[in-house]
Design a protein around this motif. Structure first.
Motif, PDB file in Angstrom:
ATOM      1  N   THR A  47       0.802  -1.225   0.000  1.00  0.00           N
ATOM      2  CA  THR A  47       0.000   0.000   0.000  1.00  0.00           C
ATOM      3  C   THR A  47       0.834   1.274   0.000  1.00  0.00           C
ATOM      4  N   ALA A  91      -8.086 -10.389  -3.871  1.00  0.00           N
ATOM      5  CA  ALA A  91      -8.569  -9.222  -3.123  1.00  0.00           C
ATOM      6  C   ALA A  91      -8.944  -9.590  -1.695  1.00  0.00           C
ATOM      7  N   PRO A  95      -7.065  -7.490   1.490  1.00  0.00           N
ATOM      8  CA  PRO A  95      -8.067  -6.455   1.266  1.00  0.00           C
ATOM      9  C   PRO A  95      -7.527  -5.031   1.388  1.00  0.00           C
ATOM     10  N   GLU A  96      -6.457  -4.838   2.173  1.00  0.00           N
ATOM     11  CA  GLU A  96      -5.885  -3.495   2.307  1.00  0.00           C
ATOM     12  C   GLU A  96      -5.300  -3.014   0.983  1.00  0.00           C
ATOM     13  N   ALA A  98      -6.226  -4.022  -2.079  1.00  0.00           N
ATOM     14  CA  ALA A  98      -7.357  -3.748  -2.984  1.00  0.00           C
ATOM     15  C   ALA A  98      -8.023  -2.424  -2.619  1.00  0.00           C
ATOM     16  N   THR A  99      -8.232  -2.198  -1.332  1.00  0.00           N
ATOM     17  CA  THR A  99      -8.846  -0.948  -0.875  1.00  0.00           C
ATOM     18  C   THR A  99      -7.995   0.250  -1.271  1.00  0.00           C
ATOM     19  N   GLN A 103      -9.154   3.235  -3.763  1.00  0.00           N
ATOM     20  CA  GLN A 103      -9.149   4.603  -3.237  1.00  0.00           C
ATOM     21  C   GLN A 103      -8.236   5.509  -4.055  1.00  0.00           C
ATOM     22  N   CYS A 132     -15.147  -7.166  -7.621  1.00  0.00           N
ATOM     23  CA  CYS A 132     -15.119  -7.111  -6.156  1.00  0.00           C
ATOM     24  C   CYS A 132     -16.482  -6.815  -5.530  1.00  0.00           C
ATOM     25  N   THR A 139     -14.433  -3.349   3.361  1.00  0.00           N
ATOM     26  CA  THR A 139     -13.676  -2.145   3.015  1.00  0.00           C
ATOM     27  C   THR A 139     -13.322  -2.068   1.535  1.00  0.00           C
ATOM     28  N   HIS A 140     -12.816  -3.148   0.958  1.00  0.00           N
ATOM     29  CA  HIS A 140     -12.460  -3.038  -0.456  1.00  0.00           C
ATOM     30  C   HIS A 140     -13.692  -3.089  -1.351  1.00  0.00           C
TER      31      HIS A 140
END
Length: 187
Positions: A47, A91, A95-96, A98-99, A103, A132, A139-140
């Protein structure tokens, strides 16, 4: 090339903070910084580079050279991430990541709609976000839905750049509706 994900993420965070503090002073180095973020992400997807490029989208991109550098970085980040997201369960496994990616794309549509809508990878981003919708990770899935909503509805600033959204809707609108119905049915 990079020692670890922690080191790569920390380096990206340093550049992100430097962009905020030294905005004008770093403008000339933006292409090199974005190339480094792109290379870090390609070597060790995490990320950190996504956050740094997200910061750059907010602060830079008015000048043509900055917009070109952002477009180059976003093309590569999108290509790597969409390839990763096409893998089964990717994903949901991270998930972080993908999120952060969705974003980043959302922020791009808010701050630099011309840059985002000029990317050749936007159809793949659109498909990845659609993929997704039915995930159980909140979240994602929320980030993907926010991106899809903004991309398909647009804003006053992005109305002149609607061709890409219309192209994506024409090619994948049916799948978007299908996934939305499946997601609602599973609730």
């Amino acid at each position: 090339r990079f020692a670890s994900v922690k080191v790569a993420s920390a380096l990206a965070d340093v550049y992100s903070s430097a962009m905020v503090s030294l905005r004008q002073m770093l403008s000339a180095q933006l292409p090199q910084i974005l190339t480094l973020m792109r290379d870090i992400f390609a070597a060790t997807p995490n990320t950190g580079p996504l956050r740094a490029v997200s910061q750059a989208l907010e602060l830079y991109g008015v000048e043509p050279a900055e917009a070109d550098a952002l477009a180059d970085a976003l093309e590569q980040l999108s290509e790597v991430t969409c390839r990763w997201l096409s893998g089964a369960g990717a994903a949901e496994a991270d998930p972080e990541l993908a999120t952060a990616f969705f974003q980043l794309c959302h922020k791009g549509l808010v701050f630099r709609p011309a840059v985002m809508n000029s990317l050749s990878t936007m159809p793949a981003v659109f498909e990845a976000a659609i993929g997704c919708i039915c995930h159980q990770e909140f979240t994602h899935t929320r980030a993907a839905l926010a991106l899809l909503t903004l991309f398909t509805s647009g804003t006053d600033a992005s109305m002149q750049h609607r061709d890409m959204a219309l192209h994506c809707l024409q090619n994948s609108g049916g799948r978007l509706v299908e996934q939305c119905i499946c997601a609602l049915a599973s609730v």
